[in-house]
Design a protein around this motif. Structure first.
Motif, PDB file in Angstrom:
ATOM      1  N   ASP A 113      31.221  40.348  38.638  1.00 52.92           N
ATOM      2  CA  ASP A 113      31.508  39.362  39.682  1.00 52.92           C
ATOM      3  C   ASP A 113      30.998  37.979  39.303  1.00 52.92           C
ATOM      4  N   ARG A 114      29.843  37.957  38.632  1.00 54.26           N
ATOM      5  CA  ARG A 114      29.275  36.667  38.274  1.00 54.26           C
ATOM      6  C   ARG A 114      30.149  35.967  37.231  1.00 54.26           C
ATOM      7  N   ASP A 132      33.415  36.540  36.754  1.00 58.60           N
ATOM      8  CA  ASP A 132      34.774  36.329  37.233  1.00 58.60           C
ATOM      9  C   ASP A 132      34.821  35.054  38.069  1.00 58.60           C
ATOM     10  N   ASP A 172      37.025  32.773  38.817  1.00 58.41           N
ATOM     11  CA  ASP A 172      38.091  32.475  39.774  1.00 58.41           C
ATOM     12  C   ASP A 172      38.335  33.632  40.752  1.00 58.41           C
ATOM     13  N   ASP A 173      37.485  34.642  40.695  1.00 60.37           N
ATOM     14  CA  ASP A 173      37.533  35.727  41.686  1.00 60.37           C
ATOM     15  C   ASP A 173      38.872  36.443  41.773  1.00 60.37           C
ATOM     16  N   ASP A 174      39.575  36.575  40.643  1.00 59.83           N
ATOM     17  CA  ASP A 174      40.865  37.260  40.718  1.00 59.83           C
ATOM     18  C   ASP A 174      40.738  38.744  40.360  1.00 59.83           C
ATOM     19  N   GLY A 175      39.515  39.192  40.130  1.00 62.41           N
ATOM     20  CA  GLY A 175      39.324  40.611  39.817  1.00 62.41           C
ATOM     21  C   GLY A 175      39.554  40.941  38.360  1.00 62.41           C
ATOM     22  N   GLU A 232      36.672  33.460  30.662  1.00 59.61           N
ATOM     23  CA  GLU A 232      35.562  33.855  31.528  1.00 59.61           C
ATOM     24  C   GLU A 232      34.546  34.714  30.787  1.00 59.61           C
ATOM     25  N   ARG A 240      38.460  44.983  36.770  1.00 56.63           N
ATOM     26  CA  ARG A 240      37.209  45.562  37.249  1.00 56.63           C
ATOM     27  C   ARG A 240      37.161  47.058  36.913  1.00 56.63           C
TER      28      ARG A 240
END
Ligand SMILES: [Ca+2]
Ligand SMILES: [Ca+2]
Ligand SMILES: [Ca+2]
Length: 128
Positions: A53-54, A56, A58-61, A67, A91
């Motif tokens: 999560d850290r 990623d 742009d939080d797109d999984g 990244e 993920r």
């Protein structure tokens, strides 16, 4: 909560003597989130998920090549974990990647690296 363990610990988990001498075991023990002196598989998974999560941004999984960064053991670990070879790490792929060092340190395969298992490795190192 301590999620300071390095990426190499959470993703590639090398357990060579050189790794151990560079403080690898201490890094490994940072995954002992509940401070009971043992690192359970669940703790290792939580640390890995948190690091995913850290990274990623742009939080797109997915972790893109940007990244996850280039070079180093973490990047190599990512490349191996990209099981469908689409150049990004989902993920699911990240969580399914082998916990090599964990499995190696867990000498009785009970899903937890106990303090005695850690001490056994330290003892081996001391003899080298
Ligand atoms: Ca623990
Ligand atoms: Ca992403
Ligand atoms: Ca064990």
């Amino acid at each position: 909560m301590r999620f300071g363990a390095s990426l190499a610990v959470a993703f590639t988990l090398f357990t060579t003597p050189a790794w151990a001498q560079r403080g690898g075991i201490d890094q490994f023990m940072q995954m002992d989130l509940n401070g009971d002196g043992a690192v359970s598989r669940a703790e290792a998974e939580r640390v890995r998920a948190a690091q995913f999560d850290r990274l990623d941004a742009d939080d797109d999984g997915f972790l893109s090549e940007t990244e996850r960064g280039n070079g180093g053991r973490a990047a190599q670990g990512f490349a191996r974990a990209d099981s469908n070879n689409d150049g990004r790490l989902s993920r699911t792929e990240a969580m399914a990647a082998p916990y090599r060092g964990f499995d190696r340190l867990d000498s009785n395969n009970d899903g937890s690296v106990s303090s005695s298992e850690i001490e056994a490795v330290r003892g081996l190192m001391a003899r080298q």
